[in-house]
Design an enzyme around this catalytic site. Structure first.
Site, PDB file in Angstrom:
ATOM      1  N   GLU A  17      -6.760  26.074  56.473  1.00  0.00           N
ATOM      2  CA  GLU A  17      -7.287  27.214  56.097  1.00  0.00           C
ATOM      3  C   GLU A  17      -6.948  28.518  56.158  1.00  0.00           C
ATOM      4  O   GLU A  17      -7.241  28.777  57.975  1.00  0.00           O
ATOM      5  CB  GLU A  17      -9.040  27.066  56.483  1.00  0.00           C
ATOM      6  CG  GLU A  17      -9.998  27.812  55.508  1.00  0.00           C
ATOM      7  CD  GLU A  17     -11.241  27.182  54.774  1.00  0.00           C
ATOM      8  OE1 GLU A  17     -11.113  26.318  54.607  1.00  0.00           O
ATOM      9  OE2 GLU A  17     -12.174  27.526  55.278  1.00  0.00           O
ATOM     10  N   THR A  48      -9.823  31.675  51.263  1.00  0.00           N
ATOM     11  CA  THR A  48     -11.193  30.911  51.283  1.00  0.00           C
ATOM     12  C   THR A  48     -11.182  32.271  49.846  1.00  0.00           C
ATOM     13  O   THR A  48     -10.561  33.328  50.005  1.00  0.00           O
ATOM     14  CB  THR A  48     -12.020  31.661  52.156  1.00  0.00           C
ATOM     15  OG1 THR A  48     -11.400  32.804  52.884  1.00  0.00           O
ATOM     16  CG2 THR A  48     -11.563  30.431  53.387  1.00  0.00           C
ATOM     17  N   GLY A 107     -21.366  29.796  46.972  1.00  0.00           N
ATOM     18  CA  GLY A 107     -20.760  30.819  47.505  1.00  0.00           C
ATOM     19  C   GLY A 107     -22.793  31.324  48.512  1.00  0.00           C
ATOM     20  O   GLY A 107     -23.482  30.304  47.737  1.00  0.00           O
ATOM     21  N   LYS A 166     -21.938  16.236  43.013  1.00  0.00           N
ATOM     22  CA  LYS A 166     -20.870  17.166  42.127  1.00  0.00           C
ATOM     23  C   LYS A 166     -19.669  15.887  42.913  1.00  0.00           C
ATOM     24  O   LYS A 166     -18.929  16.393  42.009  1.00  0.00           O
ATOM     25  CB  LYS A 166     -20.773  17.730  44.188  1.00  0.00           C
ATOM     26  CG  LYS A 166     -21.461  19.131  44.936  1.00  0.00           C
ATOM     27  CD  LYS A 166     -20.826  19.628  45.012  1.00  0.00           C
ATOM     28  CE  LYS A 166     -21.252  19.234  47.134  1.00  0.00           C
ATOM     29  NZ  LYS A 166     -20.256  20.695  48.073  1.00  0.00           N
TER      30      LYS A 166
END
Length: 297
Positions: A17, A48, A107, A166
């Site tokens: 990441e 990100t 977020g 989710k």
């Protein structure tokens, strides 16, 4: 390539990441980092975005750079402070740039939010809502999860229930926030199984190479820091090279233990430091190859 296809075809995957620059003049530096990381042949690289989607253009541009290096990209997208039109425009740009994989996130609440502000003008108030929207657009969808429960959850059972929403909305795989005690992950995976959540779960590993990182990581992930890691940070706090080496060793030990216990996805938070990722991969590349039954491993 869709990430779920890789997760279903390999015994162990490794991903990295990175985060885009806060200012446009830093884009080339992060681009160089991304390209350097692709040379390690990860299964994918996650990018990100900033609070309120503030770096969304850089996120999609970096994703395209990664895809151009024949490496799969996973772009983050948040629904907070986004209108439906902005989300549709993001989807359009992702498709134009060949991005097939998105990590759907609510977020973080922006620090400059004012009382009474509508933070969800799109009507998508949760990551599950965003996941359903993106699924209808044909993307492979990732979701975030917290082995030690989300900081906003009232308890672990509620956290698992929300996670189930989710997955039911279309999330194909989950990536954990960072954790430093593998037993926390194993307990979490058991709870997921008990709740009927069967999608692949990637273990998020953060190499602590600077002792000052610890307090911030606790705030971000709600993670418990084992006594062993605290002792390392205390001992080598003022010795940068030693702290770096000890942090890499600790992360390496975590990864080896995870793979040995059947965890199939390792996700490394690189903090845009390719040299750290390279050092860890040197320590575990033969282990990963052997687990994947690569000839010559």
């Amino acid at each position: 390539m869709k990430i779920i296809e890789k997760l279903n075809s390999k015994k162990v995957t490794v991903s990295f990441e990175i985060f885009p620059p806060k200012k446009q003049d830093g884009f080339e530096s992060v681009k160089t980092t991304a390209i350097e990381l692709t040379s390690l042949h990860p299964d994918f690289i996650s990018i990100t975005c900033g609070a309120g989607g503030s770096t969304q253009t850089n996120t999609s541009d970096l994703a395209r750079v990664i895809e151009q290096q024949d490496t799969t990209a996973l772009a983050h997208l948040t629904c907070i402070r986004s209108t439906r039109e902005q989300l549709q425009e993001s989807v359009k740009q992702f498709k134009l740039k060949g991005i097939q994989n998105i990590l759907a996130l609510r977020g973080d609440f922006p620090k400059d939010a004012v009382e009474g502000e509508n933070l969800f003008p799109s009507g998508l108030n949760h990551a599950s809502d965003l996941a359903a929207f993106l699924k209808s657009e044909g993307f492979c969808i990732g979701g975030a999860c917290y082995p030690e429960s989300h900081p906003e959850s009232t308890n672990r059972n509620v956290d698992i229930e929300n996670l189930k929403y989710k997955v039911d909305a279309g999330v194909d795989f989950l990536t954990t926030q960072m954790f430093f005690d593998n037993e926390m992950l194993y307990s979490f995976l058991y709870r997921l199984q008990s709740a009927g959540i069967r999608v692949p779960v990637l273990a998020g590993i953060m190499p602590i190479t600077n002792a000052n990182q610890v307090s911030r990581m606790i705030d971000l992930s709600n993670a418990c820091v084992p006594r062993k890691l605290l002792a390392i940070c205390d001992k080598f706090r003022n010795s940068p090279d030693a702290m770096r080496q000890a942090g890499i060793a600790y992360a390496t030990d975590q990864i080896i233990d995870l793979i040995s216990n059947g965890v199939r996805g390792i996700h490394i938070y690189t903090m845009n430091k390719p040299e750290i990722a390279k050092a860890i991969m040197r320590n575990v590349d033969s282990i990963i190859a052997a687990t994947n039954n690569v000839v010559g491993a």
